[in-house]
Write a protein that holds these residues in place. Sequence first.
Motif, PDB file in Angstrom:
ATOM      1  N   TYR A  29      36.630  52.327  44.385  1.00  9.20           N
ATOM      2  CA  TYR A  29      37.560  52.745  43.344  1.00  9.20           C
ATOM      3  C   TYR A  29      38.806  53.424  43.909  1.00  9.20           C
ATOM      4  O   TYR A  29      39.747  53.681  43.171  1.00  9.20           O
ATOM      5  CB  TYR A  29      36.870  53.685  42.357  1.00  9.20           C
ATOM      6  N   TRP A  30      38.836  53.750  45.197  1.00  9.22           N
ATOM      7  CA  TRP A  30      39.994  54.401  45.812  1.00  9.22           C
ATOM      8  C   TRP A  30      40.355  53.656  47.089  1.00  9.22           C
ATOM      9  O   TRP A  30      39.797  53.905  48.149  1.00  9.22           O
ATOM     10  CB  TRP A  30      39.669  55.868  46.116  1.00  9.22           C
ATOM     11  N   GLN A  31      41.283  52.720  46.971  1.00 11.04           N
ATOM     12  CA  GLN A  31      41.708  51.901  48.106  1.00 11.04           C
ATOM     13  C   GLN A  31      43.225  51.957  48.239  1.00 11.04           C
ATOM     14  O   GLN A  31      43.931  51.115  47.697  1.00 11.04           O
ATOM     15  CB  GLN A  31      41.242  50.451  47.934  1.00 11.04           C
ATOM     16  N   PRO A  32      43.746  52.977  48.925  1.00 13.76           N
ATOM     17  CA  PRO A  32      45.205  53.058  49.116  1.00 13.76           C
ATOM     18  C   PRO A  32      45.721  51.814  49.834  1.00 13.76           C
ATOM     19  O   PRO A  32      45.081  51.263  50.716  1.00 13.76           O
ATOM     20  CB  PRO A  32      45.384  54.298  49.993  1.00 13.76           C
ATOM     21  N   GLY A  33      46.879  51.365  49.424  1.00 11.09           N
ATOM     22  CA  GLY A  33      47.495  50.199  50.049  1.00 11.09           C
ATOM     23  C   GLY A  33      47.075  48.879  49.432  1.00 11.09           C
ATOM     24  O   GLY A  33      47.605  47.837  49.780  1.00 11.09           O
ATOM     25  N   GLU A  34      46.114  48.894  48.539  1.00 14.80           N
ATOM     26  CA  GLU A  34      45.683  47.670  47.863  1.00 14.80           C
ATOM     27  C   GLU A  34      46.372  47.576  46.505  1.00 14.80           C
ATOM     28  O   GLU A  34      47.029  48.509  46.065  1.00 14.80           O
ATOM     29  CB  GLU A  34      44.162  47.673  47.671  1.00 14.80           C
ATOM     30  N   GLY A  35      46.176  46.480  45.811  1.00 16.28           N
ATOM     31  CA  GLY A  35      46.777  46.269  44.503  1.00 16.28           C
ATOM     32  C   GLY A  35      46.087  47.072  43.409  1.00 16.28           C
ATOM     33  O   GLY A  35      45.217  47.905  43.662  1.00 16.28           O
ATOM     34  N   MET A  36      46.487  46.797  42.178  1.00  9.90           N
ATOM     35  CA  MET A  36      45.938  47.528  41.040  1.00  9.90           C
ATOM     36  C   MET A  36      44.481  47.149  40.764  1.00  9.90           C
ATOM     37  O   MET A  36      43.685  47.980  40.356  1.00  9.90           O
ATOM     38  CB  MET A  36      46.778  47.239  39.790  1.00  9.90           C
ATOM     39  N   LEU A  37      44.116  45.902  41.003  1.00 12.10           N
ATOM     40  CA  LEU A  37      42.745  45.455  40.771  1.00 12.10           C
ATOM     41  C   LEU A  37      42.046  45.217  42.105  1.00 12.10           C
ATOM     42  O   LEU A  37      42.614  44.613  43.012  1.00 12.10           O
ATOM     43  CB  LEU A  37      42.733  44.166  39.948  1.00 12.10           C
ATOM     44  N   VAL A  38      40.804  45.687  42.205  1.00 17.66           N
ATOM     45  CA  VAL A  38      39.989  45.489  43.400  1.00 17.66           C
ATOM     46  C   VAL A  38      38.614  44.986  42.961  1.00 17.66           C
ATOM     47  O   VAL A  38      38.236  45.096  41.799  1.00 17.66           O
ATOM     48  CB  VAL A  38      39.852  46.797  44.214  1.00 17.66           C
ATOM     49  N   GLU A  39      37.872  44.435  43.901  1.00 16.52           N
ATOM     50  CA  GLU A  39      36.548  43.927  43.583  1.00 16.52           C
ATOM     51  C   GLU A  39      35.619  45.067  43.166  1.00 16.52           C
ATOM     52  O   GLU A  39      35.685  46.166  43.712  1.00 16.52           O
ATOM     53  CB  GLU A  39      35.948  43.220  44.797  1.00 16.52           C
ATOM     54  N   LYS A  40      34.761  44.792  42.190  1.00 19.16           N
ATOM     55  CA  LYS A  40      33.798  45.794  41.746  1.00 19.16           C
ATOM     56  C   LYS A  40      32.781  46.075  42.848  1.00 19.16           C
ATOM     57  O   LYS A  40      32.399  45.165  43.586  1.00 19.16           O
ATOM     58  CB  LYS A  40      33.039  45.292  40.518  1.00 19.16           C
ATOM     59  N   PRO A  41      32.303  47.316  42.932  1.00 18.15           N
ATOM     60  CA  PRO A  41      31.284  47.612  43.937  1.00 18.15           C
ATOM     61  C   PRO A  41      29.921  47.038  43.561  1.00 18.15           C
ATOM     62  O   PRO A  41      29.077  46.828  44.416  1.00 18.15           O
ATOM     63  CB  PRO A  41      31.246  49.133  43.979  1.00 18.15           C
ATOM     64  N   PHE A  42      29.699  46.766  42.274  1.00 14.57           N
ATOM     65  CA  PHE A  42      28.453  46.179  41.817  1.00 14.57           C
ATOM     66  C   PHE A  42      28.747  45.372  40.558  1.00 14.57           C
ATOM     67  O   PHE A  42      29.399  45.851  39.637  1.00 14.57           O
ATOM     68  CB  PHE A  42      27.420  47.262  41.495  1.00 14.57           C
ATOM     69  N   GLY A  43      28.315  44.147  40.518  1.00 16.08           N
ATOM     70  CA  GLY A  43      28.527  43.317  39.345  1.00 16.08           C
ATOM     71  C   GLY A  43      29.489  42.182  39.617  1.00 16.08           C
ATOM     72  O   GLY A  43      29.686  41.760  40.755  1.00 16.08           O
ATOM     73  N   VAL A  44      30.114  41.706  38.535  1.00 20.30           N
ATOM     74  CA  VAL A  44      30.985  40.539  38.612  1.00 20.30           C
ATOM     75  C   VAL A  44      32.391  40.940  38.180  1.00 20.30           C
ATOM     76  O   VAL A  44      32.566  41.609  37.171  1.00 20.30           O
ATOM     77  CB  VAL A  44      30.468  39.420  37.677  1.00 20.30           C
ATOM     78  N   GLY A  45      33.390  40.533  38.951  1.00 19.96           N
ATOM     79  CA  GLY A  45      34.773  40.724  38.536  1.00 19.96           C
ATOM     80  C   GLY A  45      35.507  41.790  39.310  1.00 19.96           C
ATOM     81  O   GLY A  45      35.198  42.094  40.465  1.00 19.96           O
ATOM     82  N   TYR A  46      36.499  42.356  38.635  1.00 16.74           N
ATOM     83  CA  TYR A  46      37.403  43.321  39.242  1.00 16.74           C
ATOM     84  C   TYR A  46      37.355  44.636  38.468  1.00 16.74           C
ATOM     85  O   TYR A  46      36.912  44.695  37.327  1.00 16.74           O
ATOM     86  CB  TYR A  46      38.833  42.776  39.232  1.00 16.74           C
ATOM     87  N   THR A  47      37.879  45.689  39.095  1.00 17.36           N
ATOM     88  CA  THR A  47      37.998  46.994  38.471  1.00 17.36           C
ATOM     89  C   THR A  47      39.321  47.622  38.896  1.00 17.36           C
ATOM     90  O   THR A  47      40.015  47.095  39.761  1.00 17.36           O
ATOM     91  CB  THR A  47      36.808  47.896  38.858  1.00 17.36           C
ATOM     92  N   LEU A  48      39.676  48.747  38.292  1.00 18.09           N
ATOM     93  CA  LEU A  48      40.935  49.404  38.615  1.00 18.09           C
ATOM     94  C   LEU A  48      40.844  50.162  39.930  1.00 18.09           C
ATOM     95  O   LEU A  48      39.840  50.812  40.217  1.00 18.09           O
ATOM     96  CB  LEU A  48      41.317  50.389  37.506  1.00 18.09           C
ATOM     97  N   ASN A  49      41.887  50.085  40.722  1.00 13.18           N
ATOM     98  CA  ASN A  49      42.022  50.839  41.954  1.00 13.18           C
ATOM     99  C   ASN A  49      42.736  52.143  41.599  1.00 13.18           C
ATOM    100  O   ASN A  49      43.926  52.151  41.323  1.00 13.18           O
ATOM    101  CB  ASN A  49      42.832  50.038  42.973  1.00 13.18           C
ATOM    102  N   LEU A  50      42.023  53.251  41.597  1.00  7.30           N
ATOM    103  CA  LEU A  50      42.598  54.518  41.163  1.00  7.30           C
ATOM    104  C   LEU A  50      43.583  55.107  42.166  1.00  7.30           C
ATOM    105  O   LEU A  50      44.225  56.111  41.878  1.00  7.30           O
ATOM    106  CB  LEU A  50      41.481  55.511  40.845  1.00  7.30           C
ATOM    107  N   ALA A  51      43.749  54.496  43.312  1.00  2.00           N
ATOM    108  CA  ALA A  51      44.763  54.934  44.270  1.00  2.00           C
ATOM    109  C   ALA A  51      46.123  54.313  43.958  1.00  2.00           C
ATOM    110  O   ALA A  51      47.115  54.679  44.559  1.00  2.00           O
ATOM    111  CB  ALA A  51      44.341  54.571  45.690  1.00  2.00           C
ATOM    112  N   ASN A  52      46.178  53.409  43.011  1.00  2.00           N
ATOM    113  CA  ASN A  52      47.410  52.739  42.639  1.00  2.00           C
ATOM    114  C   ASN A  52      47.954  53.381  41.360  1.00  2.00           C
ATOM    115  O   ASN A  52      47.225  53.540  40.383  1.00  2.00           O
ATOM    116  CB  ASN A  52      47.125  51.246  42.419  1.00  2.00           C
ATOM    117  N   TRP A  53      49.232  53.702  41.334  1.00  5.88           N
ATOM    118  CA  TRP A  53      49.813  54.397  40.185  1.00  5.88           C
ATOM    119  C   TRP A  53      49.778  53.551  38.915  1.00  5.88           C
ATOM    120  O   TRP A  53      49.702  54.082  37.811  1.00  5.88           O
ATOM    121  CB  TRP A  53      51.245  54.841  40.492  1.00  5.88           C
TER     122      TRP A  53
END
Length: 94
Positions: A29-53
């Motif tokens: 959930y905290w990946q500086p330098g990545e886009g707004m959406l990142v892969e979920k840590p568990f499950g299917v799909g994407y989630t929000l990257n809270l390091a992105n404004w």
Amino acid sequence: MADKPTSGEILGVPYNFDRPSLGRMISSYWQPGEGMLVEKPFGVGYTLNLANWRSWIVVLVAGALLWQQEQSDSGADEDRQDDPVEVIVDDQDE
């Protein structure tokens, strides 16, 4: 019987069914330098990257919409009255 993979992609959508650890959850959930959406840590799909404004704007807009919905629901209950209503029917025979 062959072991099925627990992570990968299906039609471009990522999935991951490995048991998540606390460190992997936080780093997902905290990946500086990545886009707004990142892969979920568990499950299917994407989630929000809270390091992105941009993700915080999405969270704030969703929160404001929920707050507005709650305010309008409580306001509708207060405006509703159980007083009798007078109905006037003008029936003119000409």
